[in-house]
Design an enzyme around this catalytic site. Structure first.
Site, mmCIF file in Angstrom:
data_model
loop_
_atom_site.group_PDB
_atom_site.id
_atom_site.type_symbol
_atom_site.label_atom_id
_atom_site.label_comp_id
_atom_site.label_asym_id
_atom_site.label_seq_id
_atom_site.Cartn_x
_atom_site.Cartn_y
_atom_site.Cartn_z
ATOM 1 N N GLU A 112 0.857 -1.177 0.000
ATOM 2 C CA GLU A 112 0.000 0.000 0.000
ATOM 3 C C GLU A 112 0.892 1.224 0.000
ATOM 4 O O GLU A 112 1.888 1.259 0.727
ATOM 5 C CB GLU A 112 -0.902 0.013 1.233
ATOM 6 C CG GLU A 112 -2.256 -0.527 0.904
ATOM 7 C CD GLU A 112 -3.257 -0.386 2.015
ATOM 8 O OE1 GLU A 112 -4.430 -0.628 1.736
ATOM 9 O OE2 GLU A 112 -2.871 -0.051 3.146
ATOM 10 N N TYR A 123 7.329 0.310 -9.239
ATOM 11 C CA TYR A 123 6.541 -0.904 -9.007
ATOM 12 C C TYR A 123 5.889 -1.397 -10.308
ATOM 13 O O TYR A 123 5.869 -2.592 -10.577
ATOM 14 C CB TYR A 123 5.471 -0.650 -7.938
ATOM 15 C CG TYR A 123 6.033 -0.304 -6.569
ATOM 16 C CD1 TYR A 123 7.110 -1.016 -6.042
ATOM 17 C CD2 TYR A 123 5.510 0.722 -5.799
ATOM 18 C CE1 TYR A 123 7.640 -0.698 -4.792
ATOM 19 C CE2 TYR A 123 6.022 1.044 -4.541
ATOM 20 C CZ TYR A 123 7.088 0.335 -4.054
ATOM 21 O OH TYR A 123 7.608 0.641 -2.820
HETATM 22 C C1 LIG Z 1 11.067 5.081 -4.592
HETATM 23 C C2 LIG Z 1 12.561 4.919 -4.368
HETATM 24 C C3 LIG Z 1 12.825 3.695 -3.527
HETATM 25 C C4 LIG Z 1 13.230 4.736 -5.754
HETATM 26 O O1 LIG Z 1 14.620 4.466 -5.549
HETATM 27 P P1 LIG Z 1 15.716 4.671 -6.719
HETATM 28 O O2 LIG Z 1 16.972 4.022 -6.280
HETATM 29 O O3 LIG Z 1 15.774 6.099 -7.103
HETATM 30 O O4 LIG Z 1 15.101 3.824 -7.898
HETATM 31 P P2 LIG Z 1 15.805 3.537 -9.298
HETATM 32 O O5 LIG Z 1 17.012 4.377 -9.501
HETATM 33 O O6 LIG Z 1 15.984 2.068 -9.417
HETATM 34 O O7 LIG Z 1 14.693 4.063 -10.284
HETATM 35 C C5 LIG Z 1 13.783 3.192 -10.869
HETATM 36 C C6 LIG Z 1 12.788 3.918 -11.740
HETATM 37 O O8 LIG Z 1 11.722 4.392 -10.926
HETATM 38 C C7 LIG Z 1 11.251 5.629 -11.498
HETATM 39 N N1 LIG Z 1 11.467 6.672 -10.508
HETATM 40 C C8 LIG Z 1 12.118 6.567 -9.317
HETATM 41 N N2 LIG Z 1 12.065 7.751 -8.662
HETATM 42 C C9 LIG Z 1 11.377 8.592 -9.438
HETATM 43 C C10 LIG Z 1 10.987 9.961 -9.312
HETATM 44 N N3 LIG Z 1 11.290 10.686 -8.219
HETATM 45 N N4 LIG Z 1 10.268 10.519 -10.306
HETATM 46 C C11 LIG Z 1 9.954 9.815 -11.405
HETATM 47 N N5 LIG Z 1 10.302 8.509 -11.605
HETATM 48 C C12 LIG Z 1 10.995 7.925 -10.623
HETATM 49 C C13 LIG Z 1 12.024 5.865 -12.767
HETATM 50 O O9 LIG Z 1 11.328 5.250 -13.830
HETATM 51 C C14 LIG Z 1 13.318 5.139 -12.459
HETATM 52 O O10 LIG Z 1 14.011 4.743 -13.594
HETATM 53 P P3 LIG Z 1 14.984 5.830 -14.331
HETATM 54 O O11 LIG Z 1 15.853 6.458 -13.274
HETATM 55 O O12 LIG Z 1 15.732 4.966 -15.287
HETATM 56 O O13 LIG Z 1 14.069 6.830 -14.992
HETATM 57 C C15 LIG Z 1 13.151 6.189 -3.710
HETATM 58 O O14 LIG Z 1 12.774 7.324 -4.442
HETATM 59 C C16 LIG Z 1 12.713 6.389 -2.258
HETATM 60 O O15 LIG Z 1 13.314 5.835 -1.348
HETATM 61 N N6 LIG Z 1 11.689 7.224 -2.023
HETATM 62 C C17 LIG Z 1 11.277 7.590 -0.649
HETATM 63 C C18 LIG Z 1 10.684 6.426 0.116
HETATM 64 C C19 LIG Z 1 9.446 5.899 -0.573
HETATM 65 O O16 LIG Z 1 8.544 6.652 -0.916
HETATM 66 N N7 LIG Z 1 9.401 4.561 -0.756
HETATM 67 C C20 LIG Z 1 8.301 3.897 -1.381
HETATM 68 C C21 LIG Z 1 7.225 3.637 -0.388
HETATM 69 S S1 LIG Z 1 5.823 2.914 -1.184
#
Ligand SMILES: CC(C)(COP(=O)(O)OP(=O)(O)OC[C@H]1O[C@@H](n2cnc3c(N)ncnc32)[C@H](O)[C@@H]1OP(=O)(O)O)[C@@H](O)C(=O)NCCC(=O)NCCS
Length: 155
Positions: A112, A123
């Site tokens: 969720e 995801y």
């Molecule tokens: C969500 C999270 C885990 C992504 O981590 P990350 O290491 O940046 O992920 P990746 O580098 O593997 O990115 C994967 C893809 O997700 C998408 N993505 C990730 N962050 C994004 C953003 N801020 N805006 C748009 N797309 C995004 C992109 O498609 C990205 O691929 P790309 O960089 O080639 O365009 C990170 O932003 C985070 O920790 N956020 C805060 C905590 C959170 O909200 N967790 C999820 C709870 S449900």
């Protein structure tokens, strides 16, 4: 699953940096320890180099925590620290979580999340589909309401 204290420290170091304060999503240390003590929670770590073993003294880039009930696993927490984002570590950690779930016999994983979280893109790239919405489910620390989105992936 129980966790060594070093790993609790690693989880908390990411928790404190990764979750935006305005949504109030971060867990405190006690919540993490209690969840891991129950025995049906798992966690995984990732270092800046993508490794799942973090040598002591080296920064932890991210972690996940999940809970298993029968053959279903819920992803409870998933985070990468801001300075290591957009380098593919989220992809790597999610792949690892899904692989472990599959190998341990889960038929489905679900989560969720708050509506509008860009994590939805990550995801979706791994095959999660939206299965429901709970209107105004989350209340932020400043009193705003945000919808919850439920997503699942069946193996
Ligand atoms: C969500 C999270 C885990 C992504 O981590 P990350 O290491 O940046 O992920 P990746 O580098 O593997 O990115 C994967 C893809 O997700 C998408 N993505 C990730 N962050 C994004 C953003 N801020 N805006 C748009 N797309 C995004 C992109 O498609 C990205 O691929 P790309 O960089 O080639 O365009 C990170 O932003 C985070 O920790 N956020 C805060 C905590 C959170 O909200 N967790 C999820 C709870 S449900």
């Amino acid at each position: 699953m129980n966790a060594p204290l070093d790993d609790i420290d690693r989880i908390m170091s990411v928790m404190e940096r990764a979750f935006p304060a305005e949504f109030g999503e971060a867990w405190n240390r006690r919540q993490v320890i209690e969840a891991l003590l129950v025995g049906n929670c798992r966690y995984g770590l990732i270092g800046a180099d993508g490794d799942d073993q973090i040598p002591s003294g080296q920064d932890t880039a991210g972690f996940f925590m999940s809970r298993v009930v029968l053959d279903e696993e819920e992803l409870l927490l998933f985070a990468i620290v801001p300075e290591h984002r957009r380098k593919g570590l989220g992809h790597q950690l999610l792949s690892r979580f899904l692989e472990t779930a599959k190998q341990s016999g889960m038929s489905r994983v679900f989560l969720e999340m708050r509506k509008g979280n860009p994590a939805a893109i990550l995801y979706a790239a791994h095959g999660f589909i939206q299965i429901g919405t709970r209107p105004s489910y989350y209340r932020t620390p400043d009193g705003n309401r945000i919808d919850a989105i439920s997503q699942e992936l069946s193996f």
